[in-house]
Design a protein around this motif. Structure first.
Motif, PDB file in Angstrom:
ATOM      1  N   ASP A  33      16.299 -14.160 -25.707  1.00 19.13           N
ATOM      2  CA  ASP A  33      15.217 -13.363 -26.277  1.00 19.13           C
ATOM      3  C   ASP A  33      15.633 -12.554 -27.495  1.00 19.13           C
ATOM      4  OD1 ASP A  33      12.961 -14.023 -24.757  1.00 19.13           O
ATOM      5  OD2 ASP A  33      13.589 -12.734 -23.109  1.00 19.13           O
ATOM      6  N   HIS A  34      16.848 -12.048 -27.515  1.00 20.72           N
ATOM      7  CA  HIS A  34      17.238 -11.178 -28.626  1.00 20.72           C
ATOM      8  C   HIS A  34      17.299 -11.928 -29.958  1.00 20.72           C
ATOM      9  CE1 HIS A  34      21.237 -12.897 -27.630  1.00 20.72           C
ATOM     10  NE2 HIS A  34      21.483 -12.719 -28.917  1.00 20.72           N
ATOM     11  N   ALA A  35      17.357 -13.268 -29.893  1.00 25.82           N
ATOM     12  CA  ALA A  35      17.411 -14.073 -31.123  1.00 25.82           C
ATOM     13  C   ALA A  35      16.222 -15.019 -31.258  1.00 25.82           C
ATOM     14  CB  ALA A  35      18.710 -14.882 -31.156  1.00 25.82           C
ATOM     15  N   LYS A  36      15.375 -15.057 -30.241  1.00 25.84           N
ATOM     16  CA  LYS A  36      14.332 -16.087 -30.174  1.00 25.84           C
ATOM     17  C   LYS A  36      13.133 -15.803 -31.060  1.00 25.84           C
ATOM     18  CE  LYS A  36      12.112 -18.845 -26.548  1.00 25.84           C
ATOM     19  NZ  LYS A  36      12.028 -19.042 -25.084  1.00 25.84           N
ATOM     20  N   TRP A  37      12.796 -14.537 -31.276  1.00 27.85           N
ATOM     21  CA  TRP A  37      11.517 -14.188 -31.888  1.00 27.85           C
ATOM     22  C   TRP A  37      11.676 -13.654 -33.308  1.00 27.85           C
ATOM     23  CZ3 TRP A  37       8.648 -16.377 -28.435  1.00 27.85           C
ATOM     24  CH2 TRP A  37       9.031 -16.334 -27.092  1.00 27.85           C
ATOM     25  N   GLY A  38      12.872 -13.783 -33.885  1.00 27.73           N
ATOM     26  CA  GLY A  38      13.169 -13.173 -35.182  1.00 27.73           C
ATOM     27  C   GLY A  38      12.352 -13.704 -36.340  1.00 27.73           C
ATOM     28  N   ALA A  39      11.788 -14.892 -36.206  1.00 26.40           N
ATOM     29  CA  ALA A  39      10.994 -15.476 -37.311  1.00 26.40           C
ATOM     30  C   ALA A  39       9.515 -15.108 -37.213  1.00 26.40           C
ATOM     31  CB  ALA A  39      11.164 -16.996 -37.322  1.00 26.40           C
ATOM     32  N   TYR A  40       9.199 -14.094 -36.416  1.00 26.55           N
ATOM     33  CA  TYR A  40       7.801 -13.728 -36.176  1.00 26.55           C
ATOM     34  C   TYR A  40       7.034 -13.509 -37.481  1.00 26.55           C
ATOM     35  CZ  TYR A  40       9.105  -8.886 -37.251  1.00 26.55           C
ATOM     36  OH  TYR A  40       9.553  -7.754 -37.881  1.00 26.55           O
ATOM     37  N   PRO A  80      11.466  -7.066 -28.117  1.00 26.93           N
ATOM     38  CA  PRO A  80      10.145  -6.951 -27.454  1.00 26.93           C
ATOM     39  C   PRO A  80       9.001  -6.797 -28.465  1.00 26.93           C
ATOM     40  CG  PRO A  80      11.767  -5.635 -26.297  1.00 26.93           C
ATOM     41  CD  PRO A  80      12.406  -6.053 -27.578  1.00 26.93           C
ATOM     42  N   PHE A  81       9.253  -6.042 -29.549  1.00 27.31           N
ATOM     43  CA  PHE A  81       8.233  -5.910 -30.596  1.00 27.31           C
ATOM     44  C   PHE A  81       8.005  -7.257 -31.271  1.00 27.31           C
ATOM     45  CE2 PHE A  81       7.407  -5.543 -35.149  1.00 27.31           C
ATOM     46  CZ  PHE A  81       6.198  -4.859 -35.151  1.00 27.31           C
ATOM     47  N   GLN A  82       9.096  -7.950 -31.603  1.00 28.24           N
ATOM     48  CA  GLN A  82       8.989  -9.255 -32.256  1.00 28.24           C
ATOM     49  C   GLN A  82       8.186 -10.226 -31.401  1.00 28.24           C
ATOM     50  OE1 GLN A  82      13.059 -10.397 -32.912  1.00 28.24           O
ATOM     51  NE2 GLN A  82      13.456  -8.725 -34.349  1.00 28.24           N
ATOM     52  N   LYS A  83       8.468 -10.237 -30.098  1.00 32.43           N
ATOM     53  CA  LYS A  83       7.746 -11.140 -29.194  1.00 32.43           C
ATOM     54  C   LYS A  83       6.271 -10.756 -29.100  1.00 32.43           C
ATOM     55  CE  LYS A  83       7.785 -13.213 -24.579  1.00 32.43           C
ATOM     56  NZ  LYS A  83       6.325 -13.109 -24.415  1.00 32.43           N
ATOM     57  N   SER A  84       5.985  -9.450 -29.100  1.00 29.62           N
ATOM     58  CA  SER A  84       4.601  -9.003 -29.030  1.00 29.62           C
ATOM     59  C   SER A  84       3.809  -9.496 -30.233  1.00 29.62           C
ATOM     60  CB  SER A  84       4.553  -7.464 -28.955  1.00 29.62           C
ATOM     61  OG  SER A  84       3.222  -7.001 -29.011  1.00 29.62           O
ATOM     62  N   VAL A  85       4.396  -9.383 -31.416  1.00 29.15           N
ATOM     63  CA  VAL A  85       3.739  -9.868 -32.628  1.00 29.15           C
ATOM     64  C   VAL A  85       3.578 -11.385 -32.561  1.00 29.15           C
ATOM     65  CG1 VAL A  85       3.913 -10.081 -35.132  1.00 29.15           C
ATOM     66  CG2 VAL A  85       4.572  -7.942 -34.018  1.00 29.15           C
ATOM     67  N   PHE A  86       4.643 -12.068 -32.159  1.00 29.18           N
ATOM     68  CA  PHE A  86       4.604 -13.529 -32.039  1.00 29.18           C
ATOM     69  C   PHE A  86       3.473 -13.956 -31.104  1.00 29.18           C
ATOM     70  CE2 PHE A  86       5.668 -17.605 -30.263  1.00 29.18           C
ATOM     71  CZ  PHE A  86       6.307 -18.310 -31.287  1.00 29.18           C
ATOM     72  N   ASP A  87       3.362 -13.296 -29.956  1.00 33.28           N
ATOM     73  CA  ASP A  87       2.326 -13.659 -28.977  1.00 33.28           C
ATOM     74  C   ASP A  87       0.927 -13.446 -29.541  1.00 33.28           C
ATOM     75  OD1 ASP A  87       4.268 -14.301 -27.154  1.00 33.28           O
ATOM     76  OD2 ASP A  87       4.108 -12.454 -25.997  1.00 33.28           O
ATOM     77  N   THR A  88       0.757 -12.381 -30.324  1.00 32.77           N
ATOM     78  CA  THR A  88      -0.556 -12.115 -30.922  1.00 32.77           C
ATOM     79  C   THR A  88      -0.914 -13.182 -31.946  1.00 32.77           C
ATOM     80  OG1 THR A  88      -0.215  -9.731 -30.612  1.00 32.77           O
ATOM     81  CG2 THR A  88      -1.934 -10.395 -32.142  1.00 32.77           C
ATOM     82  N   ILE A  89       0.060 -13.557 -32.763  1.00 33.80           N
ATOM     83  CA  ILE A  89      -0.163 -14.610 -33.759  1.00 33.80           C
ATOM     84  C   ILE A  89      -0.479 -15.927 -33.052  1.00 33.80           C
ATOM     85  CG2 ILE A  89       0.896 -15.955 -35.626  1.00 33.80           C
ATOM     86  CD1 ILE A  89       2.720 -13.428 -36.049  1.00 33.80           C
ATOM     87  N   TYR A  90       0.229 -16.202 -31.979  1.00 34.74           N
ATOM     88  CA  TYR A  90      -0.008 -17.443 -31.228  1.00 34.74           C
ATOM     89  C   TYR A  90      -1.439 -17.473 -30.688  1.00 34.74           C
ATOM     90  CZ  TYR A  90       0.654 -21.196 -27.810  1.00 34.74           C
ATOM     91  OH  TYR A  90       0.538 -22.362 -27.083  1.00 34.74           O
ATOM     92  N   ALA A  91      -1.901 -16.353 -30.153  1.00 36.83           N
ATOM     93  CA  ALA A  91      -3.269 -16.293 -29.633  1.00 36.83           C
ATOM     94  C   ALA A  91      -4.290 -16.548 -30.747  1.00 36.83           C
ATOM     95  CB  ALA A  91      -3.522 -14.934 -28.987  1.00 36.83           C
ATOM     96  N   ILE A 224      17.724 -26.449 -35.572  1.00 39.27           N
ATOM     97  CA  ILE A 224      16.608 -25.954 -36.382  1.00 39.27           C
ATOM     98  C   ILE A 224      16.230 -24.563 -35.888  1.00 39.27           C
ATOM     99  CG2 ILE A 224      14.238 -26.326 -37.129  1.00 39.27           C
ATOM    100  CD1 ILE A 224      14.637 -29.306 -36.680  1.00 39.27           C
ATOM    101  N   ARG A 225      16.436 -23.555 -36.720  1.00 43.92           N
ATOM    102  CA  ARG A 225      16.155 -22.179 -36.312  1.00 43.92           C
ATOM    103  C   ARG A 225      14.676 -21.831 -36.469  1.00 43.92           C
ATOM    104  NH1 ARG A 225      15.860 -17.009 -38.514  1.00 43.92           N
ATOM    105  NH2 ARG A 225      16.557 -15.353 -37.111  1.00 43.92           N
ATOM    106  N   ASP A 226      14.077 -22.238 -37.590  1.00 40.61           N
ATOM    107  CA  ASP A 226      12.680 -21.918 -37.872  1.00 40.61           C
ATOM    108  C   ASP A 226      11.907 -23.227 -37.999  1.00 40.61           C
ATOM    109  OD1 ASP A 226      10.216 -21.173 -38.904  1.00 40.61           O
ATOM    110  OD2 ASP A 226      11.037 -19.562 -40.132  1.00 40.61           O
ATOM    111  N   VAL A 227      11.226 -23.614 -36.939  1.00 41.13           N
ATOM    112  CA  VAL A 227      10.515 -24.894 -36.918  1.00 41.13           C
ATOM    113  C   VAL A 227       9.403 -24.915 -37.954  1.00 41.13           C
ATOM    114  CG1 VAL A 227       9.099 -26.438 -35.515  1.00 41.13           C
ATOM    115  CG2 VAL A 227      11.067 -25.284 -34.497  1.00 41.13           C
ATOM    116  N   SER A 228       8.670 -23.801 -38.112  1.00 41.93           N
ATOM    117  CA  SER A 228       7.573 -23.751 -39.064  1.00 41.93           C
ATOM    118  C   SER A 228       8.065 -23.977 -40.486  1.00 41.93           C
ATOM    119  CB  SER A 228       6.858 -22.402 -38.971  1.00 41.93           C
ATOM    120  OG  SER A 228       5.796 -22.330 -39.887  1.00 41.93           O
ATOM    121  N   GLU A 229       9.177 -23.351 -40.833  1.00 38.52           N
ATOM    122  CA  GLU A 229       9.739 -23.525 -42.170  1.00 38.52           C
ATOM    123  C   GLU A 229      10.185 -24.969 -42.387  1.00 38.52           C
ATOM    124  OE1 GLU A 229      12.987 -21.274 -45.040  1.00 38.52           O
ATOM    125  OE2 GLU A 229      13.334 -21.310 -42.876  1.00 38.52           O
TER     126      GLU A 229
END
Length: 247
Positions: A33-40, A80-91, A224-229
């Motif tokens: 988790d500490h490295a998973k959401w950094g590309a939010y 946790p903040f990064q994941k929260s933003v990521f989850d909102t964007i995903y929704a 691949i770190r950033d799939v979207s990129e």
């Protein structure tokens, strides 16, 4: 709605779906988790581009947009903040995808079914780390057969040679009725990422000279770190889709 706007929204539907799949790949990955959401923030920017194109084409402003300047950076925020933003964007991506699904019909929807099959099931069908692309190809064929696709009717494997700029290209899979070629790539190390990009860049004009659609299935062993990129530059080409599956 003008016909050209309808076509824009149809193409946009495919791109929004690609963003959703990229985010799916992040969520399904095994990165801590500490490295998973950094590309939010990158995902927020990607979503904003698509949402703005939807607004421009449809005139409907009833979709969320993000002020990325107020999101901080990966180094100034905690996961946790990064994941929260990521989850909102995903929704919001799911909502936009749902709005656009009515524009993605016919052949495009059938290609989406193939892409969904790989995105949702390929990782489950591979029990050991693949050593070569053939291992991934065999698993894909098993999925196709299991879903009811018939060889030589719905798809062919390693047939349909394409000659382009003095070179020969043979698609890993071809779906004649969908005018689709499916190419499989395996990324095992950092160096393979650059090689994969070079190969895909050469494949695209070659296959689009014969087929109307190209789907790349990239099986990634964690490079691949950033799939979207990774996807973004390629999917600016009309008719090109990329499915990244992480082991």
């Amino acid at each position: 709605m003008p016909k050209e706007n309808h076509l824009l929204l149809k193409r946009l539907s495919v791109r929004v779906d690609a963003l959703r799949r990229a985010m799916d790949a992040v969520m399904a990955g095994s990165t801590p988790d500490h490295a998973k959401w950094g590309a939010y923030k990158n995902y927020a920017r990607a979503y904003n581009v698509l949402a703005q194109e939807y607004i421009n084409a449809s005139g409907n402003r009833d979709v969320n947009m993000y002020d990325t300047d107020k999101m901080g950076t990966w180094s100034s925020t905690v996961w946790p903040f990064q994941k929260s933003v990521f989850d909102t964007i995903y929704a919001d991506t799911l909502i936009l995808s749902g709005i656009l699904v009515s524009y993605d019909t016919g052949t495009s929807a059938s290609i989406s079914q193939v892409q969904d099959l790989l995105s949702a099931n390929l990782r489950k069908a591979i029990f050991n780390k693949p050593e070569k692309e053939l291992d991934v190809q065999n698993s894909i064929e098993a999925l196709l057969v299991g879903r009811g696709y018939q060889k030589s009717i719905d798809y062919d494997r390693e047939s349909g040679k394409v000659k382009f700029s003095g070179k020969e290209f043979i698609p890993d899979f071809a779906f004649p009725s969908l005018k689709l070629s499916l190419e499989v790539k395996l990324i095992k190390s950092g160096g393979n990422v650059s090689k994969c990009i070079e190969e895909m860049s050469a494949d695209i004009p070659a296959y689009l000279s014969v087929y109307e659609n190209v789907l790349f299935c990239v099986y990634d062993l964690g490079e691949i770190r950033d799939v979207s990129e990774f996807q973004h530059g390629f999917q600016s080409h009309g008719g090109v889709r990329i499915c990244v599956v992480k082991h």
